[in-house]
Design a protein around this motif. Sequence first.
Motif, PDB file in Angstrom:
ATOM      1  N   VAL A  34       0.769  -1.209   0.426  1.00 24.27           N
ATOM      2  CA  VAL A  34       0.321  -0.049   0.410  1.00 24.27           C
ATOM      3  C   VAL A  34       1.449   1.320   0.591  1.00 24.27           C
ATOM      4  N   ASP A  36       0.067   4.330  -2.628  1.00 26.54           N
ATOM      5  CA  ASP A  36      -1.138   5.070  -2.362  1.00 26.54           C
ATOM      6  C   ASP A  36      -2.294   5.120  -2.832  1.00 26.54           C
ATOM      7  N   ALA A  37      -3.556   6.284  -3.084  1.00 26.17           N
ATOM      8  CA  ALA A  37      -4.343   5.647  -3.062  1.00 26.17           C
ATOM      9  C   ALA A  37      -5.259   4.354  -3.845  1.00 26.17           C
ATOM     10  N   ASP A  38      -4.593   4.273  -5.000  1.00 24.63           N
ATOM     11  CA  ASP A  38      -4.727   3.191  -5.898  1.00 24.63           C
ATOM     12  C   ASP A  38      -4.709   1.606  -5.586  1.00 24.63           C
ATOM     13  N   SER A  39      -3.398   1.386  -4.641  1.00 24.02           N
ATOM     14  CA  SER A  39      -2.846   0.371  -4.188  1.00 24.02           C
ATOM     15  C   SER A  39      -4.171   0.311  -2.896  1.00 24.02           C
ATOM     16  N   ALA A  41      -6.774   1.183  -2.423  1.00 25.83           N
ATOM     17  CA  ALA A  41      -8.189   0.929  -3.037  1.00 25.83           C
ATOM     18  C   ALA A  41      -8.356  -0.836  -2.893  1.00 25.83           C
ATOM     19  N   ALA A  42      -6.944  -1.561  -3.499  1.00 21.11           N
ATOM     20  CA  ALA A  42      -7.520  -2.377  -3.980  1.00 21.11           C
ATOM     21  C   ALA A  42      -7.291  -3.220  -2.244  1.00 21.11           C
ATOM     22  N   ARG A  45     -10.350  -3.452  -0.931  1.00 22.54           N
ATOM     23  CA  ARG A  45     -11.492  -4.418  -1.353  1.00 22.54           C
ATOM     24  C   ARG A  45     -11.239  -5.485  -1.274  1.00 22.54           C
ATOM     25  N   ASP A 165      -8.380  11.856  -0.743  1.00 24.99           N
ATOM     26  CA  ASP A 165      -8.090  10.749  -1.422  1.00 24.99           C
ATOM     27  C   ASP A 165      -8.767   9.139  -0.357  1.00 24.99           C
ATOM     28  N   VAL A 169     -11.385   6.509  -1.770  1.00 30.40           N
ATOM     29  CA  VAL A 169     -11.465   5.649  -2.009  1.00 30.40           C
ATOM     30  C   VAL A 169     -12.637   4.817  -1.100  1.00 30.40           C
ATOM     31  N   ARG A 172     -15.473   4.665  -3.629  1.00 28.85           N
ATOM     32  CA  ARG A 172     -15.679   4.167  -4.481  1.00 28.85           C
ATOM     33  C   ARG A 172     -16.122   2.892  -4.119  1.00 28.85           C
TER      34      ARG A 172
END
Length: 224
Positions: A34, A36-39, A41-42, A45, A165, A169, A172
Motif C-alpha cells: 500500500v 497510494d490511493a490506488d493500492s 483501494a485494492a 477491496r 483521497d 477510496v 468508490r
Amino acid sequence: MSRAALFVLADGRFPAGGHAHSGGAETAVAAGRVRDADSLAAFCRGRLHTTGLVGAALAAAAAAGHDPLALDEAADARTPVQALRTTARRLGRQMMRAARATWPSNELDALAAARPRGAHQPVVLGLAARSAGLAPLDAAYAAAYESVSGPATAAVRLLGLDPFDATAVLARLAPDVDRTATAATAAADRLAEEGTDALPAASAPLLDITAQQHAAWPVRLFAS
C-alpha cells in the motif's frame, strides 16, 4: 427502530477502540503493498470481500438474535491466527463497554458475563445493533464499512495520504460495501436451517501471516 442509531454505531468516533488498529494496513505499507490511493483501494477491496464479509455475516446473525456464544465460537473457527483472535476479542471488549453504556440491554450483560475477556468484535457489534433497535442488514453495513474505513483512516497517518483521497477510496467502494452487506445478511438468514456452517469463511492468508508478524514488532504505530 431509530435508523439514526446506525450513524452512532458506525461513526469512527464511537469509543470502541478501532482508531488504534489499522486492519493490517501498517504491515502492508511497510512492505510497499500500500503506497497510494490506488493500492489502498485494492487492499481495502480485498479485505472487504474476505474478513469484512465474515465479520458482516457474524454481526448480522447476532443482530437477528442468534446465540452469540455459538457465533463467538464460529468466529474463533474462522480466525486461524492467534494475533487476530486476540485483537478481535480486545476490540470486542472495548465495543462491549461502549455499547453497554450507550444501549444497555440484558443480552449485552449476559454476553459480557459469559465472555469477560471479550467476545469477537463483530458478534458484539451485532448485539449492540440489536440493542439499539437496528436490523441485521444495518449491523452488516456497520461491520462491512468498518472493515475498509479503518485501513483507509490508518493510511492517512501511515503514508501522509491526502484525507480527500482516502475518503474518495471509501466512496468508490460503496457498491462493494452494498453487495457485501447484502450477501452477509443473506447468509445470516440461512443460519436457522443450516447452523453456523451457513456463515461465510472467506480467508485472507496474507493478512493472517502479516498480522502475526506485526504482533512481534517491537515498535509500531498501531496495535494491529
